[in-house]
Design an enzyme around this catalytic site. Structure first.
Site, PDB file in Angstrom:
ATOM      1  NE  ARG A  90      -3.503   2.386   2.473  1.00 25.66           N
ATOM      2  CZ  ARG A  90      -3.827   3.148   3.522  1.00 25.66           C
ATOM      3  NH1 ARG A  90      -3.332   2.876   4.705  1.00 25.66           N
ATOM      4  NH2 ARG A  90      -4.639   4.164   3.376  1.00 25.66           N
ATOM      5  CG  HIS A 179      -9.762   6.431   2.751  1.00 21.03           C
ATOM      6  ND1 HIS A 179     -10.574   7.299   3.454  1.00 21.03           N
ATOM      7  CD2 HIS A 179      -8.823   6.015   3.623  1.00 21.03           C
ATOM      8  CE1 HIS A 179     -10.164   7.392   4.698  1.00 21.03           C
ATOM      9  NE2 HIS A 179      -9.091   6.624   4.829  1.00 21.03           N
ATOM     10  NE  ARG A 240      -6.048  13.108   9.002  1.00 22.57           N
ATOM     11  CZ  ARG A 240      -6.178  11.906   8.418  1.00 22.57           C
ATOM     12  NH1 ARG A 240      -7.276  11.601   7.733  1.00 22.57           N
ATOM     13  NH2 ARG A 240      -5.214  11.031   8.494  1.00 22.57           N
TER      14      ARG A 240
END
Ligand code: ADP
Length: 395
Positions: A90, A179, A240
């Site tokens: 990833r 994502h 966040r």
């Protein structure tokens, strides 16, 4: 003999891994190394239902991965006998360059390094993970799967900030999203669940984990997403802010004496649910709400309000909506958030079925009424399986 792919997600102080049979998406073994570089590191390896847990110092990513390979040899499965054909990594930021998985070579490594300014927290440990894995497993191909790839061909109107064009171009300021692997997997799976061709569908995917993002997907192609140049933009997240007026930065800098690093820390690590309620875990937020805590109630309201706005905006962007899917920790498990996020959206053809929506779900499931024009789904995300699938697709 079966074929397997080792999927590695290398973070700043951790390595997560899964050995996967990509055809069926079967997880053969999995584990993680945590607290790399700290006095007491943690290792966990799961194979055939048995959890092996160890506490020992792990100096760096190289030492961590070496221990993982030792665990495979000691506890199983034997990687050779398991038919490992590739390692899938990833990688968070692939810039505008990578629209799909890439076979790792010196050029790809140089690109990941060159993109560090756009993902200073993520790309360095991702790169480190690839480097050590290549050293330790030199006989199989290594593939980088980028979190930005699904969004690399967003329409210009969605990817472009209304910023001075020269400045934007020079410093590569645009919306890259994140994502993407999850949004791609969930939108493709959703089409299968509703039994309609992906090409026909206008979809919204809500990935609600610690980080959270929304995407609009038309015919299998992403046309908008809520994360921007970095994962800070968009939905309210665990820690966040999501969307915020950039002038707040000027204000805090000029009038409150905050440094840029302090504002970065404030926006990324001390805001969102945590900033509003003191808790970044949604389960804790619910517990506080149940106790009558006003800050937690407001946190939940702000969270749901932002979600509702994005669903409406994306329906407008796509000229309608056919399927809406919830995924990740909160999306999969939290029926209250699902209900609050969709409250009042009946005018868009969204009707949640209270009974179907109840409880935690681990398999894809329809949670809207039979009469709902928009089919609402819960689709558990499987990012590692998607990485394994994309890795073999390249070989
Ligand atoms: P990430 O992979 O981004 O770290 P996850 O997808 O694991 O995050 O999601 C973490 C979030 O999921 C946390 O806010 C947690 O509260 C929430 N979550 C996990 N299980 C549940 C549950 N049973 N009910 C509500 N929220 C849950």
């Amino acid at each position: 003999m079966s074929t397997t792919v080792l999927v590695i997600n290398s973070g700043s102080s951790s390595i997560k891994y899964q050995l996967i049979e990509p055809e069926e998406g079967v997880v053969v073994a999995s584990g993680l190394v945590e607290r790399i570089g700290e006095a007491a590191g943690l290792l966990r390896h799961t194979f055939e239902g048995v959890d092996t847990r160890l506490t020992e110092p792990v100096a760096d990513h190289g030492a961590g991965l070496r221990r993982v390979l030792e665990l495979f040899a000691e506890v199983g499965p034997d990687l050779g006998a398991a038919g490992i054909v590739a390692v899938g990594h990833r990688v968070v930021q692939g810039g505008a360059r990578y629209s799909g998985p890439a076979l790792v070579d010196e050029k790809v490594l140089a690109d990941i390094e060159e993109l560090i300014p756009l993902a200073p927290l993520h790309n360095p440990p991702n790169l480190r993970g690839i480097q050590v894995a290549r050293e330790l497993l030199p006989d199989v191909p290594h593939v980088a799967v980028f979190d930005t790839a699904f969004f690399s061909d967003l329409p210009d109107a969605a990817a472009t900030y209304a910023l001075d064009r020269e400045v934007a171009k020079r410093y590569r300021v645009r919306r890259y999203g994140a994502h993407g692997t999850s949004h791609q997997y969930v939108s493709r799976t959703a089409a299968t669940v509703v039994g309609r061709p992906l090409e026909e569908l206008r979809q919204v995917v809500l990935h609600l984990g610690n980080g959270a993002s929304a995407s609009a997907v038309v015919g299998g192609r992403a046309v908008d997403t809520s994360m921007g140049m970095t994962p800070l933009e968009g939905l309210v997240m665990g820690t966040r802010t999501g969307d915020i007026d950039p002038a707040v930065i000027f204000h805090l800098s000029r009038n409150a004496g905050f440094t840029i690093d302090e504002i970065d820390d404030l926006f990324n690590r001390r805001s969102g649910l945590k900033g509003l309620s003191g808790q970044n875990d949604m389960r804790e937020v619910h517990a506080l709400v149940a106790d009558g805590d006003a800050g937690a109630r407001l946190a939940l309201d702000v969270y749901a309000h932002r979600l509702r706005k994005y669903v409406g905006a994306y329906a407008a962007v796509m000229g309608g909506l056919d399927v809406l899917s919830f995924t990740a920790g909160i999306g999969e498990n939290d029926d209250i958030v699902r209900a609050e996020a969709l409250r009042g959206l009946e005018f868009l053809g969204i009707e949640l079925d209270a009974a179907r929506n109840t409880g935690r779900l681990s398999e894809p499931k329809v949670v809207s009424t039979d009469g709902s024009r928009v089919t609402v789904l819960v689709v558990p995300t499987k990012e590692e399986q998607e990485i394994a699938r994309q890795t073999v697709s390249l070989l």
